[in-house]
Design a protein around this motif. Structure first.
Motif, PDB file in Angstrom:
ATOM      1  N   THR A  38     107.829  53.786 101.529  1.00  0.00           N
ATOM      2  CA  THR A  38     109.155  54.364 101.180  1.00  0.00           C
ATOM      3  C   THR A  38     110.263  54.124 102.337  1.00  0.00           C
ATOM      4  O   THR A  38     111.103  53.757 102.127  1.00  0.00           O
ATOM      5  N   LYS A  39     109.645  54.329 103.718  1.00  0.00           N
ATOM      6  CA  LYS A  39     110.745  54.558 104.787  1.00  0.00           C
ATOM      7  C   LYS A  39     110.517  53.547 106.027  1.00  0.00           C
ATOM      8  O   LYS A  39     111.281  53.443 106.688  1.00  0.00           O
ATOM      9  N   MET A  40     109.207  53.183 106.233  1.00  0.00           N
ATOM     10  CA  MET A  40     108.767  52.410 107.449  1.00  0.00           C
ATOM     11  C   MET A  40     109.532  51.124 107.557  1.00  0.00           C
ATOM     12  O   MET A  40     109.380  50.250 106.566  1.00  0.00           O
ATOM     13  N   PRO A  41     110.210  50.907 108.439  1.00  0.00           N
ATOM     14  CA  PRO A  41     110.592  49.350 108.772  1.00  0.00           C
ATOM     15  C   PRO A  41     109.561  48.436 108.696  1.00  0.00           C
ATOM     16  O   PRO A  41     108.188  48.856 109.126  1.00  0.00           O
ATOM     17  N   ALA A  42     109.698  47.072 108.328  1.00  0.00           N
ATOM     18  CA  ALA A  42     108.781  46.246 107.992  1.00  0.00           C
ATOM     19  C   ALA A  42     107.774  46.031 109.338  1.00  0.00           C
ATOM     20  O   ALA A  42     106.704  45.790 109.235  1.00  0.00           O
ATOM     21  N   GLY A  43     108.546  46.007 110.413  1.00  0.00           N
ATOM     22  CA  GLY A  43     107.673  45.815 111.836  1.00  0.00           C
ATOM     23  C   GLY A  43     106.585  46.866 112.179  1.00  0.00           C
ATOM     24  O   GLY A  43     105.713  46.324 112.905  1.00  0.00           O
ATOM     25  N   GLY A  44     106.579  48.017 111.375  1.00  0.00           N
ATOM     26  CA  GLY A  44     105.725  48.806 111.628  1.00  0.00           C
ATOM     27  C   GLY A  44     104.204  48.608 111.365  1.00  0.00           C
ATOM     28  O   GLY A  44     103.493  49.431 111.720  1.00  0.00           O
ATOM     29  N   THR A  45     104.006  47.611 110.361  1.00  0.00           N
ATOM     30  CA  THR A  45     102.853  47.381 109.721  1.00  0.00           C
ATOM     31  C   THR A  45     101.553  47.375 110.823  1.00  0.00           C
ATOM     32  O   THR A  45     100.622  48.239 110.631  1.00  0.00           O
ATOM     33  N   PRO A  46     101.715  46.938 111.781  1.00  0.00           N
ATOM     34  CA  PRO A  46     100.310  46.579 112.837  1.00  0.00           C
ATOM     35  C   PRO A  46     100.074  47.944 113.058  1.00  0.00           C
ATOM     36  O   PRO A  46      98.800  48.250 113.299  1.00  0.00           O
ATOM     37  N   ALA A  47     100.789  48.776 113.740  1.00  0.00           N
ATOM     38  CA  ALA A  47     100.549  50.005 114.293  1.00  0.00           C
ATOM     39  C   ALA A  47     100.003  50.964 113.267  1.00  0.00           C
ATOM     40  O   ALA A  47      99.029  51.941 113.440  1.00  0.00           O
ATOM     41  N   ARG A  48     100.702  50.959 112.020  1.00  0.00           N
ATOM     42  CA  ARG A  48     100.448  51.779 110.840  1.00  0.00           C
ATOM     43  C   ARG A  48      99.059  51.463 110.314  1.00  0.00           C
ATOM     44  O   ARG A  48      98.153  52.465 110.249  1.00  0.00           O
ATOM     45  N   ALA A  49      98.467  50.405 110.400  1.00  0.00           N
ATOM     46  CA  ALA A  49      97.072  49.914 109.970  1.00  0.00           C
ATOM     47  C   ALA A  49      96.159  50.488 110.796  1.00  0.00           C
ATOM     48  O   ALA A  49      95.073  51.126 110.537  1.00  0.00           O
ATOM     49  N   GLU A  50      96.281  50.589 112.306  1.00  0.00           N
ATOM     50  CA  GLU A  50      95.524  51.050 113.176  1.00  0.00           C
ATOM     51  C   GLU A  50      95.370  52.468 113.056  1.00  0.00           C
ATOM     52  O   GLU A  50      94.258  53.123 113.051  1.00  0.00           O
ATOM     53  N   GLN A  51      96.614  53.294 112.765  1.00  0.00           N
ATOM     54  CA  GLN A  51      96.764  54.623 112.590  1.00  0.00           C
ATOM     55  C   GLN A  51      95.684  55.165 111.398  1.00  0.00           C
ATOM     56  O   GLN A  51      95.153  55.966 111.402  1.00  0.00           O
ATOM     57  N   ARG A  52      95.924  54.389 110.394  1.00  0.00           N
ATOM     58  CA  ARG A  52      95.530  54.861 108.934  1.00  0.00           C
ATOM     59  C   ARG A  52      93.844  54.646 109.138  1.00  0.00           C
ATOM     60  O   ARG A  52      93.046  55.409 108.664  1.00  0.00           O
ATOM     61  N   SER A  53      93.507  53.388 109.854  1.00  0.00           N
ATOM     62  CA  SER A  53      92.009  53.140 110.185  1.00  0.00           C
ATOM     63  C   SER A  53      91.551  54.177 110.857  1.00  0.00           C
ATOM     64  O   SER A  53      90.423  54.605 110.462  1.00  0.00           O
ATOM     65  N   THR A  54      92.170  54.771 111.840  1.00  0.00           N
ATOM     66  CA  THR A  54      91.666  55.854 112.680  1.00  0.00           C
ATOM     67  C   THR A  54      91.410  57.277 111.708  1.00  0.00           C
ATOM     68  O   THR A  54      90.330  57.738 111.800  1.00  0.00           O
ATOM     69  N   LEU A  55      92.338  57.318 111.108  1.00  0.00           N
ATOM     70  CA  LEU A  55      92.153  58.662 110.120  1.00  0.00           C
ATOM     71  C   LEU A  55      91.328  58.284 109.221  1.00  0.00           C
ATOM     72  O   LEU A  55      90.444  59.516 108.867  1.00  0.00           O
ATOM     73  N   SER A  56      91.107  57.252 108.554  1.00  0.00           N
ATOM     74  CA  SER A  56      90.046  57.063 107.829  1.00  0.00           C
ATOM     75  C   SER A  56      88.547  57.197 108.325  1.00  0.00           C
ATOM     76  O   SER A  56      87.714  57.803 107.609  1.00  0.00           O
ATOM     77  N   SER A  57      88.395  56.659 109.386  1.00  0.00           N
ATOM     78  CA  SER A  57      87.318  56.771 110.069  1.00  0.00           C
ATOM     79  C   SER A  57      87.036  58.231 110.471  1.00  0.00           C
ATOM     80  O   SER A  57      85.897  58.837 110.579  1.00  0.00           O
ATOM     81  N   LEU A  58      87.972  59.090 111.044  1.00  0.00           N
ATOM     82  CA  LEU A  58      87.865  60.419 111.126  1.00  0.00           C
ATOM     83  C   LEU A  58      87.360  61.284 110.051  1.00  0.00           C
ATOM     84  O   LEU A  58      86.615  62.114 110.185  1.00  0.00           O
ATOM     85  N   GLU A  59      87.901  60.978 108.937  1.00  0.00           N
ATOM     86  CA  GLU A  59      87.641  61.523 107.651  1.00  0.00           C
ATOM     87  C   GLU A  59      86.220  61.301 107.181  1.00  0.00           C
ATOM     88  O   GLU A  59      85.581  62.393 107.069  1.00  0.00           O
ATOM     89  N   HIS A  60      85.859  60.160 107.555  1.00  0.00           N
ATOM     90  CA  HIS A  60      84.306  60.001 107.222  1.00  0.00           C
ATOM     91  C   HIS A  60      83.416  60.480 108.193  1.00  0.00           C
ATOM     92  O   HIS A  60      82.489  61.241 107.740  1.00  0.00           O
ATOM     93  N   ASP A  61      83.934  60.640 109.151  1.00  0.00           N
ATOM     94  CA  ASP A  61      83.000  61.389 110.618  1.00  0.00           C
ATOM     95  C   ASP A  61      83.049  63.069 110.202  1.00  0.00           C
ATOM     96  O   ASP A  61      81.696  63.571 110.357  1.00  0.00           O
TER      97      ASP A  61
END
Lengths: 499, 499
Positions: A38-61
């Motif tokens: 809804t809000k993120m500027p298009a350029g933010g994708t690469p960093a957002r992918a890394e952030q969400r990947s970290t959260l997902s891996s932490l959730e699994h841990d």
């Protein structure tokens, strides 16, 4: 309280504390997802992918954490009440499910999916199934492997099905589809022969008016704006919890009813989350049930409210004011219920053909995950089944098996939940009408208090305490089936189309 | 590469991977904070507090993790280049700093701060310092304890100061304040005597026009909207990274220059983050330097661009168009630089008195954290120092020592960074003018390319590679001091006020 009880109780509290961390990480990831869409500027994708990947891996841990496993063993269930035992059972289910899948496979699937969405977007744009095929093969392989780890005794589709619907036997879903197929295929044929209903909304409607109309609709059905907001997104969704649950929608300039029904649909999701018990936030008893139960709440508001005659009797003046139209309640009601038998796109489907679109996917996915067909055979099976159930054949894969985001976004064996939601919505609607006086009058007058109370009492307040079938039986006095939907839909559409 | 090198290199990669998780959790928490201050419905607070508390505790766990400590020992720095060694040093610094403070104290401080903000809001609204005093006492106690764990050999203020400025000797800051005090106290007195400058913007200006003007200003200075956005917030701030960095601002109907300078200020923060090397995202070399260095970038754009004559020569027509005003460049330039010697509120202060407001805080905080005064003595010390440096005495604590959010929000010993940023901005401005031709013409013509390149080359691209004093010496050829600021400010304001 005996020492054992105290120790069991301590372990229970500690277990819940551990689980709250899992839950908070999921909620945080959800906010990142909401923001991204809804809000993120298009350029933010690469960093957002890394952030969400970290959260997902932490959730699994956190979920597979040894200390959480130890607490699950230490907890003394004899000292707990029924609700607490249900919470423990749900945490155990999630822990064991996460624990069964090797970390490397989890990481491998995450890696494949991180680029799969992009591949799908391009393949769809180019109408090039072959461009997606290798990625889809890898996804299917890994999910079959995952299914084997989850439960090697089950059909792979059924094992994966448990991701989104852990609480309903798949045989119930299969019966529902057999029933719907028998009812809907001939009904849609009759409607096709009867011809198209007219619409009084055939102009062009700017986004600002449509947004205002969606806000009016949310006001009318009772959205709590102090705990929510409305934004636009390419693929509408709802995200949140009992304190903050946000609706998104999208608008089509040539079809103001599409955006409006989408908003009311998402409101149903929101009202479920907002109705969860606040003091249970972060624990299973403060979380919503399965995907199908969630969908029952959105379908209830979309179809049994937003596509009902009494709703339009109360709301058509507002719509005319916002849109500058001059529709009667009758005409608006007919327009919002137009059946489109030739439509090939699921998300544009009406209340009836929708389930035939789902059936195509349900059967194709089962064959694919079961190893009965190869990825290369998907387009042909898809198109054959479209022809069989809907009488139309997609001319391209873009309007065929490439149309949905799901397979490359990690939602496998999930489409049937939309149908489960619809039939459950009809069953809840019928049960509510047995208990409440004149639901039509409530809807017409915009008096949604008793409706919300009934849904809260029978669904929302329970959180994830009951398996889906128990919840349904408790709320409606019947096991889940397509009966109520069949009766409701047949009566409604026979009347609308003069059959 | 020898085996040892390879092992060192492997440990380095593994160390960076671990640190990236810390960094991604921080970024995720930042998005939650941004959302909370710009988009979150009010009702969301309780859940958001829990989510952020979980992320903060996970960040601490990941940073103090034993495996991260082991990798710091295993890494073979001989096999690394200078930049890599700087990255390791920075990770080590953070790890050791986090490791020194017991978990219970971290949790205790988090607990106190979770309700402290609310207490401050109420105490400020009621002008009741006594209502805040017990909370402030607990905070000061815990931070003194924290300082003792961090470095018992240092003054507690200096130990805490390292949170936000780890890379600049505090003696440099003390010299800067002595210098500023000697310059600014008499200069402000002269200005008070000279009388107030007029403003051509004395009407009422709606938020929509002001927002459009802020967008114009961001266009002019070169904001990359594909990697950013502009929203309003009660307390303007900037958050983000090299892929997505967002500006917030706020508008005052009676003072359109306040919102505009706030926007340009925040743009300076954003351009720093957006100028960090993308391939270093999630590692120290892809993170910004200290709070003071960050503030130098915002102050550069706020003061040396947005409050400069050439900027207004190029921008005044746009401002007049948006605001319906008829200001000359000269008049706008004078208005945006009005000194307000009688103002008691830091965030409303001008470019000169601002540092005297900071000085009051710097000295009061040092006395408080050092144990030289009790919490109960804060109001008197604050008011005395206001009188001494600014010649005005707050009539209430709300416009005195209760005005700032910092002490109850976990920002102790941090105010001086704003002043460090201002003097560094002036020093960078002077150095840039020695290297670039006619910076005034670039600013007047809206040709910010060379300005961004210079800042990127000298500041942004380095990430956190150099300690602040090295970075400053490298960029400007001089150690950090108040010299450039003193020269710039004296010349500017003597001319504006005809002194």
């Amino acid at each position: 309280m005996s020492t054992t009880d105290a120790a069991g109780g301590d372990a229970y509290d500690a277990l819940l504390d551990r689980y709250r961390r899992v839950s908070n990480v999921r909620h945080a990831d959800g906010i990142l997802m909401w923001d991204q869409q809804t809000k993120m500027p298009a350029g933010g994708t690469p960093a957002r992918a890394e952030q969400r990947s970290t959260l997902s891996s932490l959730e699994h841990d956190l979920l597979t954490d040894g200390e959480l496993g130890r607490l699950l063993e230490a907890v003394d269930e004899g000292g707990l009440d029924d609700a607490e035992r249900a919470a423990v059972a749900e945490i155990r289910r999630q822990h064991e499910r996460a624990d069964r899948v090797p970390d490397e496979l989890v990481a491998d699937i995450a890696r494949i999916e991180s680029s799969a969405h992009e591949t799908w977007v391009e393949a769809k744009a180019d109408d090039d199934f072959d461009a997606l095929a290798p990625t889809l093969e890898r996804i299917v392989d890994r999910y079959r492997e995952r299914a084997d780890h989850l439960d090697s005794g089950k059909h792979p589709f059924e094992a994966i099905y448990g991701d989104s619907e852990p609480f309903l036997p798949i045989s119930t879903v299969e019966e529902i589809f057999e029933d719907l197929k028998a009812t809907l295929v001939p009904l849609v044929e009759e409607i096709r022969a009867a011809g198209e209903l007219p619409t009084p909304f055939d102009g062009t409607y700017d986004e600002r008016s449509q947004l205002a109309l969606s806000e009016d609709a949310l006001d009318r059905v009772g959205y709590d704006w102090t705990r929510g907001r409305l934004d636009t997104a390419a693929h509408p969704f709802t995200f949140g919890n009992q304190f903050d649950c946000r609706v998104t929608t999208r608008f089509d300039e040539s079809d103001p009813l599409a955006g409006l029904t989408s908003t009311v649909h998402e409101f149903g999701h929101a009202t479920y989350n907002l109705g969860l018990p606040r003091e249970r936030y972060g624990t299973p008893l403060g979380e919503s049930g399965s995907h199908g139960v969630h969908e029952s709440q959105s379908r209830f508001f979309e179809n049994h409210v937003g596509r009902s005659k009494p709703f339009w009797e109360g709301f058509v003046d507002t719509a005319n004011d916002r849109l500058g139209s001059g529709a009667s309640a009758e005409a608006a009601y007919a327009a919002v219920n137009r059946v489109k038998p030739d439509n090939r796109i699921r998300v544009e489907a009406d209340e009836l053909t929708y389930h035939l679109h789902i059936l195509v996917r349900f059967e194709t996915e089962k064959a694919l995950l079961g190893g009965d067909i190869e990825v290369s055979e998907v387009p042909a099976m898809w198109n054959d089944k479209m022809e069989e159930y809907l009488g139309v054949r997609p001319e391209t894969d873009s309007e065929g098996c490439l149309q949905d985001i799901h397979w490359t976004a990690g939602y496998l064996a999930a489409f049937q939940n939309y149908t489960v939601g619809s039939v459950l919505a009809a069953q809840l609607d019928a049960a509510m009408r047995e208990e409440l006086d004149d639901v039509d009058a409530l809807i017409r007058d915009g008096e949604f208090g008793p409706v919300h109370e009934w849904l809260s009492e029978n669904v929302h307040r329970h959180g994830r305490r009951y398996p889906t079938d128990e919840l349904v039986a408790e709320a409606t006095g019947e096991p889940l089936s397509a009966d109520a939907f069949r009766e409701y839909a047949t009566a409604k559409f026979e009347s609308l189309y003069g059959l």
